[in-house]
Design an enzyme around this catalytic site. Sequence first.
Site, short mmCIF file in Angstrom:
data_model
loop_
_atom_site.label_atom_id
_atom_site.label_comp_id
_atom_site.label_asym_id
_atom_site.label_seq_id
_atom_site.Cartn_x
_atom_site.Cartn_y
_atom_site.Cartn_z
N ASP A 10 -47.96 26.06 -75.40
CA ASP A 10 -48.86 26.74 -74.45
C ASP A 10 -48.46 26.27 -73.05
OD1 ASP A 10 -51.86 24.69 -74.28
OD2 ASP A 10 -49.83 24.11 -74.90
N ASP A 15 -45.64 20.68 -72.02
CA ASP A 15 -44.89 21.55 -72.93
C ASP A 15 -43.49 21.79 -72.36
OD1 ASP A 15 -47.84 22.43 -72.61
OD2 ASP A 15 -47.35 23.16 -74.62
N VAL A 129 -47.33 22.25 -80.12
CA VAL A 129 -47.89 21.36 -79.09
C VAL A 129 -48.94 22.09 -78.25
CG1 VAL A 129 -45.89 19.79 -79.00
CG2 VAL A 129 -45.94 21.85 -77.56
N HIS A 246 -47.95 14.34 -72.88
CA HIS A 246 -48.32 14.38 -74.29
C HIS A 246 -47.24 15.01 -75.19
CE1 HIS A 246 -52.33 13.37 -72.82
NE2 HIS A 246 -52.33 14.44 -72.05
N ASP A 247 -46.86 16.24 -74.88
CA ASP A 247 -46.06 17.03 -75.83
C ASP A 247 -44.66 16.48 -76.08
OD1 ASP A 247 -47.45 20.17 -74.57
OD2 ASP A 247 -48.28 18.62 -75.89
C1 BDR Z 1 -52.71 18.86 -74.87
O1 BDR Z 1 -53.41 19.85 -74.14
C2 BDR Z 1 -52.59 20.41 -73.15
O2 BDR Z 1 -53.22 20.32 -71.93
C3 BDR Z 1 -51.28 19.70 -73.15
O3 BDR Z 1 -50.22 20.64 -72.98
C4 BDR Z 1 -51.23 19.02 -74.48
O4 BDR Z 1 -50.58 19.85 -75.43
C5 BDR Z 1 -53.31 17.53 -74.55
O5 BDR Z 1 -54.65 17.51 -74.93
CA CA Z 2 -49.33 21.82 -74.83
#
Ligand code: BDR
Ligand code: CA
Length: 318
Positions: A10, A15, A129, A246-247
Amino acid sequence: MSRKVILDVDTGTDDAVAIMFAALHSELDLVGVTTVTGNVPLENTTDNTLRVLDWIGRSDIPVFAGLARPIARIGFPSAKHFERDSGDDPHGSSLPIPEPRSVRQDTGAVEFLVETLRSATEQITLVPVGPLSNIATALAIDPALTDAVDEVVIMGGGHAVTNVTASAEFNIWADPEAANMVLSAGFSRLTLVPLDATYQALITRDTCARLAKSGTPAGIAASRFISRRIDAYDGTVTVSDAAPVHDVVCTAYLVQPEIITTRSLHVTVDTTSSLTIGRTVMDTRLNSTQEPNANVAFSAAPQLLTDLLLDVFTSQAK
Ligand code: BDR
Ligand code: CA
């Protein structure tokens, strides 16, 4: 031989870093990218994904647009503007790189997933992700798709760490029914990378400066994306001038598994409570009788991730 990977995204800033990593790492063969509504609407996640692949010279990797909304709801679980990890938006509608030249495929994301996994002659690794709407829909069409997947590596969930509400992490919360379908689908190997791990692998502004100094397209873009995240997370993380990405922890794990440490647990998602909807309920009890369905990451190594990003993004042909 490189590992075949499908990323489901997304696209937002983290990402985008995961896409560049999977597209550029020599041990990974990114066979396609599927997009879903999440951080931003589907049109934007698809446009951003095309921008990233064009920018790094990988327009050959096909992009397939998927679901515009959750599988069992009209929209996200609550209409209120959800709080993000941070006070500001770490994404923005469009990534700070030029508009795409390439276009998405006519085939939809779910059709691509079903057709590709049904015809696979070697195992494929799925790396969702974002919200799990596309993956769950493909599984609803053909539950046997799991046979073609050697591992599914999901960025999502939170045990002691949450973001979108006091109980939940955004990806799981955005489509909780889809998350439960994926967790109970019977994948032979499911790795869940929750916020508990990703918040330990912070990337610093100093690393952004080193990425930008490399002058490579990926280094310049990663610097811009992560700097935007650091600005948005300012004051909400334990290390100043740093932010979680994160991703990319999921794609980095594919080539360096030791970047995370995991526990085999039973995980399910609350789809009913108005207070805790989207919460990943992880059974950490030592006497649990629930069969584990996920390897859950509870730690991640920031220096390993930093070194990997610098290696992959600064060595690309300028
Ligand atoms: C997740 O939410 C999105 O904002 C980021 O892309 C990540 O995949 C973190 O909670
Ligand atoms: Ca994401």
